[in-house]
Design an enzyme around this catalytic site. Structure first.
Site, PDB file in Angstrom:
ATOM      1  N   HIS A  26       0.789  -1.008  -0.040  1.00 53.18           N
ATOM      2  CA  HIS A  26       0.082   0.056   0.031  1.00 53.18           C
ATOM      3  C   HIS A  26       0.981   1.285  -0.130  1.00 53.18           C
ATOM      4  CE1 HIS A  26       0.449   1.478   4.340  1.00 53.18           C
ATOM      5  NE2 HIS A  26       0.906   0.160   4.498  1.00 53.18           N
ATOM      6  N   CYS A  27       0.293   2.334  -0.361  1.00 54.44           N
ATOM      7  CA  CYS A  27       1.159   3.681  -0.351  1.00 54.44           C
ATOM      8  C   CYS A  27       0.200   4.495   0.539  1.00 54.44           C
ATOM      9  CB  CYS A  27       1.184   4.309  -1.877  1.00 54.44           C
ATOM     10  SG  CYS A  27      -0.534   4.623  -2.534  1.00 54.44           S
ATOM     11  N   ALA A  28       0.168   5.739   0.333  1.00 56.16           N
ATOM     12  CA  ALA A  28      -0.542   6.797   1.288  1.00 56.16           C
ATOM     13  C   ALA A  28      -2.065   6.696   1.087  1.00 56.16           C
ATOM     14  CB  ALA A  28       0.083   8.188   1.164  1.00 56.16           C
ATOM     15  N   THR A  29      -2.637   6.283   0.154  1.00 60.59           N
ATOM     16  CA  THR A  29      -3.941   6.373  -0.277  1.00 60.59           C
ATOM     17  C   THR A  29      -4.807   5.166  -0.659  1.00 60.59           C
ATOM     18  OG1 THR A  29      -3.435   6.851  -2.644  1.00 60.59           O
ATOM     19  CG2 THR A  29      -3.550   8.934  -0.940  1.00 60.59           C
ATOM     20  N   ARG A  30      -3.794   4.104  -1.211  1.00 58.42           N
ATOM     21  CA  ARG A  30      -4.439   2.992  -1.884  1.00 58.42           C
ATOM     22  C   ARG A  30      -3.717   1.552  -1.545  1.00 58.42           C
ATOM     23  NH1 ARG A  30      -2.566   6.002  -7.313  1.00 58.42           N
ATOM     24  NH2 ARG A  30      -2.640   7.334  -5.635  1.00 58.42           N
TER      25      ARG A  30
END
Length: 658
Positions: A26-30
């Site tokens: 995951h990244c910061a949003t998804r």
């Protein structure tokens, strides 16, 4: 029970179960999934999960947009699934298994050309402006004196001159602009070999040196090659037993690509073989010299020939007896190319056409496709203008598409609802047909929307204006027709009820939000990341920071602080939820250049220091520093921008109302 445990269970089943998940991160949003069989993913079920804001597929990864709470969601997902997460780069590597050879080549081309596209656009605008100065004829009557010279025809009739003919100032401007124009296009191989080295993780300075060795003044300029062969003036390196032609590869794409790849693979090989203690001496030498020899003896001539073949095939399509069919098909398919990433191959073809013929008939159709998709999403906005949620996504996407960036329009509206996408394809197809039948030519690559006319050869201005009118009118009208008749519409859209948020926001007092950064504030739709640009993550603004300090925009609690410190979420005291994401893809820096001054759960006041970051570290990694500042629960707290954009803002200055 975790906050998102039930949603995570639903998502696991909807992506095909644990056995279908090859990798997840995951990244910061998804959430980012690599699926064994992407077809098993039930997109409709996933998008109906309460915590999910949408889905997005790119480069072999199935991405599920969550928002600020993605770290919590990720923890709940790994807990209930028993799947151990991997790094973002490992997920990218695993994603290659979902790509066929063509997709892998297109992904590679995208990663190589994306960093140099800004230079190509600037070069296109410069050539377009010089095109106006040198090519647009103006009428000067009778005895009019310009720069001290009488402009008189022998018979007293009107005399026609270009701007550079009648103005010393603009003639000087035109001559001066030749300098950056030549630097960008003649020395394009330097940019390509640098970008290849950057993409392969090898020494970028060696890539630059190799590129310079392809365009050096010691070589016969590529533009003069045919003349030099005919006149017998072609230069050679004489080795006694054999000789090698000193041929330059100015503006050539494929020779530079092949040379850059050979350098990258050689350096990777020698790094494994040569002991580390002497690698600094031998690896650069054993990589650069063989790559240079290969470039001037084998790869350069082969690449030149391949480039000529590709150019000839496309040129035949643009000028042959079936050019009408080529225009129809290419006009229709360019937007789907954008979705799949195949559109990046056109950069190489356009550049090759310009090198071979002095212009390109492909670029005008690309610009028309962008305009057509923009017109389709504009029609959607016009129909939904009273629905605040839809309008907030569609209007910025329209502006973005008309300025040449179609991802927000495609992913935010057109592909999602299908019928605007089809309307855009039809309009683009018809415009492409007319474009090739009128033989419209561009001098260079430019901005691929309405400003594209600046790149069009001046004698085709009128013809291109006609094709632009088709690309604007046809999709706009067809979008209305399809919506009225239900043609190409999803069943769920036909039955969709408009949901208003007026009742939920009526009693709320607007909250003023201050700028967390000092820099230039822009429309969110201009973000390089299509998910942010489309507004699907939330509404707000984009700030290109000039100082590396992020402060709190509102009073509240730090709800999310990403482990790599590149993103932070805040829940305001009045319920406003905000996300600030410093740069794009900065998660890959793994915290390098970032320092957090708060912890998750801390209570903060507007103006409190949150994160310090090193802008130079981000830029040296080849990443952009632009920072979305968004309200993620914008359906409950619609964002209102204070003042005009773009403009310079200071930390603490009011920028939004929620």
């Amino acid at each position: 029970m975790g906050k998102f445990e039930q949603d995570a269970k639903t998502l696991l089943d909807a992506v095909g179960g644990k056995e279908n998940v090859t990798a997840v991160t995951h990244c910061a949003t998804r959430m980012r999934f690599v699926l064994g069989d992407p077809k098993k993913a039930d997109v409709k079920t996933i998008e109906n999960i309460p915590a999910v804001k949408g889905t997005f597929t790119n480069a072999g990864q199935f991405q599920v947009i969550i928002g600020n709470d993605v770290p919590i969601f990720y923890n709940d997902f790994t807990a209930i699934s028993g799947i151990e997460g991997v790094s973002k780069e490992a997920a990218k590597s695993a994603a290659k298994s979902n790509q066929n050879p063509v997709q892998r080549v297109m992904t590679m081309l995208a990663e190589i050309f994306t960093p140099i596209i800004p230079a190509l656009i600037v070069g296109g605008l410069i050539l377009g402006f010089r095109n106006v100065l040198e090519g647009v004829q103006m009428e000067w009557l009778g005895q009019k004196i310009i720069d001290g010279v009488k402009q008189v025809m022998p018979d007293g009739s009107p005399r026609y001159n270009t701007i550079v003919d009648v103005s010393t100032f603009w003639r000087g401007v035109n001559d001066f602009l030749w300098l950056p124009g030549e630097a960008i296009f003649q020395f394009l191989p330097v940019g390509i070999t640098w970008s290849v080295s950057r993409k392969m993780g090898t020494s970028q300075i060696l890539g630059i040196v190799l590129g310079i060795c392809l365009v050096s003044s010691q070589l016969t300029n590529a533009y003069d090659y045919t003349k030099a062969v005919a006149e017998g003036t072609l230069k050679y390196w004489d080795f006694g037993y054999f000789s090698v032609a000193r041929v330059g590869y100015q503006a050539q794409v494929i020779p530079a690509l092949l040379a850059g790849l050979s350098l990258g693979y050689l350096e990777r090989f020698w790094r494994k073989v040569v002991p580390e203690v002497i690698s600094m001496i031998f690896v650069p030498f054993l990589s650069l010299i063989p790559a240079l020899i290969l470039a001037h003896t084998v790869l350069g001539p082969i690449g030149w020939t391949i480039g000529k073949w590709i150019s000839a095939v496309v040129l035949a399509g643009l000028t042959g007896s079936l050019k009408w069919l080529f225009g129809l098909v290419f006009g229709a398919l360019y937007a789907p190319f954008v979705i799949t990433g195949l559109h990046h191959m056109t950069n190489a073809i356009d550049t090759q056409l310009m090198a071979d013929t002095g212009g390109t008939g492909l670029w005008p159709m690309i610009a028309l496709s962008n305009i057509a998709q923009g017109s389709a999403v504009f029609a959607y906005f016009f129909m939904k203008r009273h629905n605040e949620r839809d309008a907030q996504v569609a209007l910025p996407a329209t502006v973005s598409a008309y300025l040449g960036v179609t991802e927000p329009a495609l992913f935010g509206v057109n592909v999602k609802y299908v019928y605007p996408f089809v309307a855009g394809m039809i309009g683009s197809s018809l415009a492409g047909l007319v474009c090739v039948m009128l033989n419209v030519q561009a001098n260079a690559i430019g901005i691929g929307g309405l400003p594209a006319i600046l790149s069009i050869n001046s004698k085709y201005f009128g013809a291109f204006l006609l094709t632009m009118a088709i690309a604007i009118a046809v999709p706009f009208i067809l979008t209305f027709v399809f919506a009225k008749t239900g043609l190409f519409m999803k069943k769920e859209e036909v039955a969709e009820e408009v949901v208003t948020v007026a009742e939920t926001t009526e009693a709320k007092t607007p909250a003023e939000i201050i700028s967390p950064l000092t820099g230039q504030a822009k429309e969110l739709s201009t973000a390089t990341d299509p998910v942010f640009a489309s507004g699907v993550m939330g509404q707000g603004i984009l700030i290109d920071p000039s100082e590396g300090e992020l402060v709190a925009p509102i009073d509240g609690v730090v709800s999310v602080l990403f482990p790599t410190k590149h993103a932070v979420g805040i829940t305001g005291t009045n319920g406003v939820e905000m996300l600030m994401h410093i740069g794009m893809d900065t998660v890959t820096l793994e915290g390098k250049g970032f320092e957090a001054h708060v912890q998750q759960g801390d209570h903060i006041k507007a103006g409190d220091k949150l994160i310090s970051f090193d802008i130079n570290v981000i830029k040296e990694a080849g990443l952009v520093v632009e920072t979305p500042v968004i309200i993620t629960n914008h359906t409950d707290f619609p964002a209102e921008i204070i003042g005009d954009l773009p403009r310079e803002v200071e930390r603490g200055q009011a920028i939004l109302k929620a």
